[in-house]
Motif scaffolding. Sequence first.
Motif, short mmCIF file in Angstrom:
data_model
loop_
_atom_site.label_atom_id
_atom_site.label_comp_id
_atom_site.label_asym_id
_atom_site.label_seq_id
_atom_site.Cartn_x
_atom_site.Cartn_y
_atom_site.Cartn_z
N VAL A 17 -26.91 21.95 3.33
CA VAL A 17 -27.78 23.31 3.06
C VAL A 17 -29.02 23.08 4.49
CG1 VAL A 17 -28.50 25.27 2.20
CG2 VAL A 17 -26.53 23.89 1.18
N GLY A 18 -29.05 24.26 5.06
CA GLY A 18 -30.44 24.55 6.29
C GLY A 18 -29.90 24.57 7.83
N ASP A 19 -28.81 23.67 7.83
CA ASP A 19 -28.30 23.16 8.74
C ASP A 19 -26.71 23.77 9.80
OD1 ASP A 19 -28.05 22.01 11.56
OD2 ASP A 19 -27.42 20.03 10.93
N PRO A 20 -27.17 25.59 10.04
CA PRO A 20 -25.92 26.35 10.29
C PRO A 20 -24.80 25.42 11.50
CG PRO A 20 -27.82 26.79 10.81
CD PRO A 20 -28.25 25.84 9.50
N ASP A 21 -24.03 26.01 10.47
CA ASP A 21 -22.34 25.92 12.04
C ASP A 21 -21.36 26.12 11.46
OD1 ASP A 21 -20.92 24.13 14.01
OD2 ASP A 21 -21.51 22.84 13.94
N ASN A 22 -21.23 27.36 11.71
CA ASN A 22 -19.85 28.21 10.90
C ASN A 22 -18.71 27.83 11.44
OD1 ASN A 22 -21.93 30.11 9.69
ND2 ASN A 22 -21.83 31.64 11.96
N LEU A 165 -39.61 21.61 9.58
CA LEU A 165 -38.34 20.42 9.36
C LEU A 165 -37.97 21.12 8.32
CD1 LEU A 165 -39.61 19.56 11.87
CD2 LEU A 165 -39.11 17.05 10.40
N TRP A 166 -38.64 22.43 8.15
CA TRP A 166 -37.83 23.31 6.26
C TRP A 166 -36.73 24.41 6.96
CZ3 TRP A 166 -37.38 20.34 2.40
CH2 TRP A 166 -37.75 19.46 2.24
N MET A 173 -34.25 20.99 4.33
CA MET A 173 -34.08 20.66 5.63
C MET A 173 -33.48 22.09 6.36
SD MET A 173 -34.26 17.09 5.34
CE MET A 173 -32.25 16.68 4.04
N SER A 174 -34.56 21.94 7.26
CA SER A 174 -33.86 22.15 8.43
C SER A 174 -32.63 21.85 9.69
CB SER A 174 -35.15 23.38 10.11
OG SER A 174 -35.97 22.30 10.25
N SER A 175 -32.53 22.30 10.51
CA SER A 175 -31.60 21.42 11.35
C SER A 175 -32.78 20.38 12.18
CB SER A 175 -30.86 22.50 12.84
OG SER A 175 -30.14 23.53 12.28
N ALA A 176 -33.23 21.07 12.59
CA ALA A 176 -34.37 19.64 12.58
C ALA A 176 -34.78 18.53 11.90
CB ALA A 176 -35.57 20.34 14.10
N GLY A 177 -34.84 18.63 10.59
CA GLY A 177 -35.00 17.75 9.38
C GLY A 177 -34.21 17.62 9.11
N HIS A 178 -32.39 18.09 9.18
CA HIS A 178 -31.49 17.16 8.70
C HIS A 178 -30.91 16.27 10.23
CE1 HIS A 178 -29.18 18.52 5.73
NE2 HIS A 178 -29.84 19.54 5.75
N GLN A 179 -31.23 16.39 11.59
CA GLN A 179 -31.02 15.18 12.60
C GLN A 179 -32.90 13.96 12.46
OE1 GLN A 179 -29.54 15.76 14.91
NE2 GLN A 179 -30.88 14.18 16.65
N ARG A 180 -33.32 14.75 11.33
CA ARG A 180 -34.95 13.82 11.56
C ARG A 180 -34.92 12.77 10.43
NH1 ARG A 180 -36.90 9.96 10.89
NH2 ARG A 180 -38.44 8.82 10.37
N MET A 181 -34.00 13.45 9.58
CA MET A 181 -32.83 12.37 7.98
C MET A 181 -32.57 11.31 8.56
SD MET A 181 -33.52 11.91 5.13
CE MET A 181 -34.88 12.77 4.77
#
Length: 253
Positions: A17-22, A165-166, A173-181
């Motif tokens: 959640v927070g990293d959208p991809d339809n 990152l949120w 987390m945002s997409s940038a946050g998920h990438q960082r994780m």
Amino acid sequence: MTFSRFVALGDSFTEGVGDPDNTRPNGVRGWADRVAEVLKGDDFAYANLAIRGRKLLQIVAEQIDPAIAMQPDLVTIYAGANDVLRPRVDIDRLMQSYDHAIGRLTETGARVVMFTAYDPGDAPVFGALRGRFAIYNELVREVADRHGTTLVDFWRLGDYRDDRLWDVDRMHMSSAGHQRMAIAVLDTLGIEHDLRPLELTERPVLTGRDRRAANVEWVKAYAAPWVKRRLTGTSSGDNLSPRWPALAPVTAG
């Protein structure tokens, strides 16, 4: 180090959640998908059983047995944050169940990755629960030590002080946050990769009035519905199924 069967367990943190991809189930991607895309190969398969809103005992009851049945050699699990956010919680009792579940996972011989929760100290609303999260995190570290699991210490990842990152809901987390994780998980596992942090947008310059207006809008759009769900006993994941419920090859990425 190589893995052939990766199963990800947990709540919205692991669902993505927070990293959208339809183009993907439930309309999200997430750090676990990003890790799987690095690990993919001819004999590699991935499943993600995480569902947003799930509490620790639900994750244990719904996801542990199916995960073990898949005979994974890599398991990631994040559970408990949704419990800590409740008005009342018996953290010690929850962690006893978590400890037993982690023991079952490690007994399979799989590499098990656990996570602490993020430090909410700077958050205007959730910062009041910082002490609870600190206790939860210390108990997570004890469980990780007891069972010899790999620990990604989210609490100590200072990058996440950057609000970019949120997601706009300030909870995921945002997409940038998920990438960082994803980078943190791969680095902690000692796996070579070429992932890099996503480029961040410029920070907008906000006046005090702008910030107050943004906070009011956030309360209306996100905080109030979240509180309502807690009061009514409903969850954002009530009508959702796991995104990747069975082991399958990874084609994206």
